[in-house]
Design a protein around this motif. Structure first.
Motif, mmCIF file in Angstrom:
data_model
loop_
_atom_site.group_PDB
_atom_site.id
_atom_site.type_symbol
_atom_site.label_atom_id
_atom_site.label_comp_id
_atom_site.label_asym_id
_atom_site.label_seq_id
_atom_site.Cartn_x
_atom_site.Cartn_y
_atom_site.Cartn_z
ATOM 1 N N LYS A 1 34.830 5.845 -19.928
ATOM 2 C CA LYS A 1 35.887 6.029 -18.931
ATOM 3 C C LYS A 1 35.474 5.468 -17.565
ATOM 4 O O LYS A 1 36.271 4.842 -16.868
ATOM 5 N N ALA A 2 34.214 5.690 -17.181
ATOM 6 C CA ALA A 2 33.755 5.199 -15.880
ATOM 7 C C ALA A 2 33.860 3.676 -15.806
ATOM 8 O O ALA A 2 34.347 3.129 -14.809
ATOM 9 N N LEU A 3 33.415 2.997 -16.853
ATOM 10 C CA LEU A 3 33.445 1.527 -16.848
ATOM 11 C C LEU A 3 34.874 0.993 -16.810
ATOM 12 O O LEU A 3 35.103 -0.147 -16.394
ATOM 13 N N ALA A 4 35.841 1.829 -17.247
ATOM 14 C CA ALA A 4 37.254 1.426 -17.208
ATOM 15 C C ALA A 4 37.945 1.876 -15.922
ATOM 16 O O ALA A 4 39.137 1.613 -15.734
ATOM 17 N N GLY A 5 37.191 2.568 -15.039
ATOM 18 C CA GLY A 5 37.792 3.062 -13.801
ATOM 19 C C GLY A 5 38.740 4.225 -14.019
ATOM 20 O O GLY A 5 39.579 4.520 -13.163
ATOM 21 N N ALA A 6 38.619 4.899 -15.169
ATOM 22 C CA ALA A 6 39.503 6.021 -15.501
ATOM 23 C C ALA A 6 38.905 7.331 -15.000
ATOM 24 O O ALA A 6 37.687 7.443 -14.813
ATOM 25 N N PRO A 7 39.736 8.347 -14.791
ATOM 26 C CA PRO A 7 39.215 9.641 -14.333
ATOM 27 C C PRO A 7 38.190 10.211 -15.311
ATOM 28 O O PRO A 7 38.327 10.052 -16.525
ATOM 29 N N LEU A 8 37.164 10.875 -14.765
ATOM 30 C CA LEU A 8 36.138 11.527 -15.572
ATOM 31 C C LEU A 8 36.481 13.008 -15.646
ATOM 32 O O LEU A 8 36.225 13.756 -14.692
ATOM 33 N N PRO A 9 37.075 13.468 -16.752
ATOM 34 C CA PRO A 9 37.595 14.834 -16.800
ATOM 35 C C PRO A 9 36.490 15.865 -16.982
ATOM 36 O O PRO A 9 35.656 15.765 -17.882
ATOM 37 N N ILE A 10 36.484 16.861 -16.119
ATOM 38 C CA ILE A 10 35.497 17.940 -16.164
ATOM 39 C C ILE A 10 36.245 19.255 -16.330
ATOM 40 O O ILE A 10 37.093 19.611 -15.500
#
Length: 369
Positions: A206-215
């Motif tokens: 997700k990080a490499l795609a610029g997408a939110p990192l859900p926590i």
């Protein structure tokens, strides 16, 4: 001599098969149903290796397992086959009961029948090693001692309840029938070939795609993290020297909050694959990303989310001399590097094209060398 590995195309199973054949010439018969998380591409390096026989099938198919046992006469069966994702178990618990409970029962019965007919010397040397999880023990409060092998079972999700049931079946087949079993309960694994629904590979992708990192929730849930190669070495050691009927907890000695994990992964990506250099943009806004931690997004906690797991691995250290070879810092760096160096594997898994790879290399055949 050979061993039968079930679930050997999944994350931990495929790492174990690769690790085994890197250190031993003893053949592996690999039985895997290839559900969504089973991926033969993990084992592509063994495609022409005569020591590896892949069989497409289920542990719940008792006649198939009986045939494999009769034909190959393995000295040990190692059961990695399981449905293993908590979120999926909340939405569809039936598959977890079918695989983890009914499947383990069918496998145990096939193995029991085979073992009972062996000559006495082969019976004595035979082992059934069942790979399980620390989640069967339930949840710990801050400051409570880590799980030992004597901790009562208190599973809180359909996944952990189904694994607890499988552990109980394995124990009962030993006490009722004398089947020579070993059980391992491990903490959270991470490393190469991890299906990107689980936390660490999900964060990387997700990080490499610029997408939110859900926590989930406040991100302060604590897990003990174990590098998958350390887990493989522990299983080899238990198979070689574990006492029949015993349970061995396997942990990495790395208690971390989910939020710590996220920040560790983001910091490594900032170092190894800077967002600016890769031109990564925020998925929604299109704004250039400066640091991956900008993507962290807190979401509603999942139902019944266990607060803390921690493994006391002193028994396996004391009795078998096993300890993890990796710190979390060395293991997570190797893991992030692996994902950065294998973008095709990630893309294939996300698109499902590894199933095309299976058809291309193996056609419709049920078995492949």
């Amino acid at each position: 001599m050979a061993i039968l590995v079930t679930g050997g195309a999944g994350f931990i199973g495929s790492n174990f098969v690769l690790d085994w054949l890197a250190q031993s010439d003893e053949p592996v018969v690999n039985l895997d149903l290839l559900t969504y998380a089973g991926n033969l591409e993990n084992l592509a390096s063994l495609q022409a290796d005569a020591r590896h026989q892949f069989v497409h099938g289920s542990i719940g198919d008792r006649p198939l397992v009986q045939r494999l046992l009769a034909e190959r006469r393995p000295r040990a069966v190692l059961n990695f086959a399981a449905e293993s994702h908590v979120d999926r178990s909340l939405h569809g618990p039936g598959a977890f009961i079918q695989t983890n409970v009914q499947g383990t029962y069918e496998l145990l019965e096939a193995v029991r029948g085979h073992w009972a007919a062996l000559p006495a010397t082969e019976q004595a040397a035979f082992r059934f090693l069942h790979v399980s999880t620390d989640e069967v023990y339930g949840s710990l409060e801050p400051g409570q001692p880590a799980f030992t092998e004597q901790h009562p079972y208190q599973p809180n999700s359909p996944y952990s309840a189904s694994k607890a049931a499988s552990d109980h079946l394995v124990r009962a087949w030993h006490h009722s029938y004398g089947l020579p079993v070993l059980t391992t309960n491990c903490s959270n694994n991470y490393g190469p070939y991890h299906f990107p629904e689980k936390l660490i590979p999900l964060l990387i992708v997700k990080a490499l795609a610029g997408a939110p990192l859900p926590i989930y929730g406040d991100g302060l849930q604590v897990r003990d993290w174990l590098y998958v190669q350390d887990h493989c070495s522990a299983i080899r050691r238990v198979l070689a020297a574990g006492r029949v009927g015993e349970v061995y907890n396997v942990g990495g000695g790395n208690e971390k909050t989910n939020l710590e994990i996220v920040h560790s992964v983001c910091a490594l990506l900032d170092e190894l694959a800077p967002a600016q250099a890769r031109g990564v943009r925020h998925h929604h806004s299109g704004v250039p990303l400066q640091r991956y931690a900008e993507l962290i997004a807190f979401v509603a906690d999942r139902p019944g989310h266990d607060r803390r797991y921690a493994i006391d691995a002193s028994k396996i250290a004391r009795e078998l001399g096993w300890q993890p070879a990796h710190t979390f810092e060395t293991g997570i760096r190797q893991t992030v590097r692996w994902y950065l160096e294998h973008p095709d594997w990630v893309a294939h898994v996300q698109s499902g094209s590894y199933r095309d790879w299976l058809r291309q290399h193996y056609g419709q055949a049920q078995e492949a060398p």
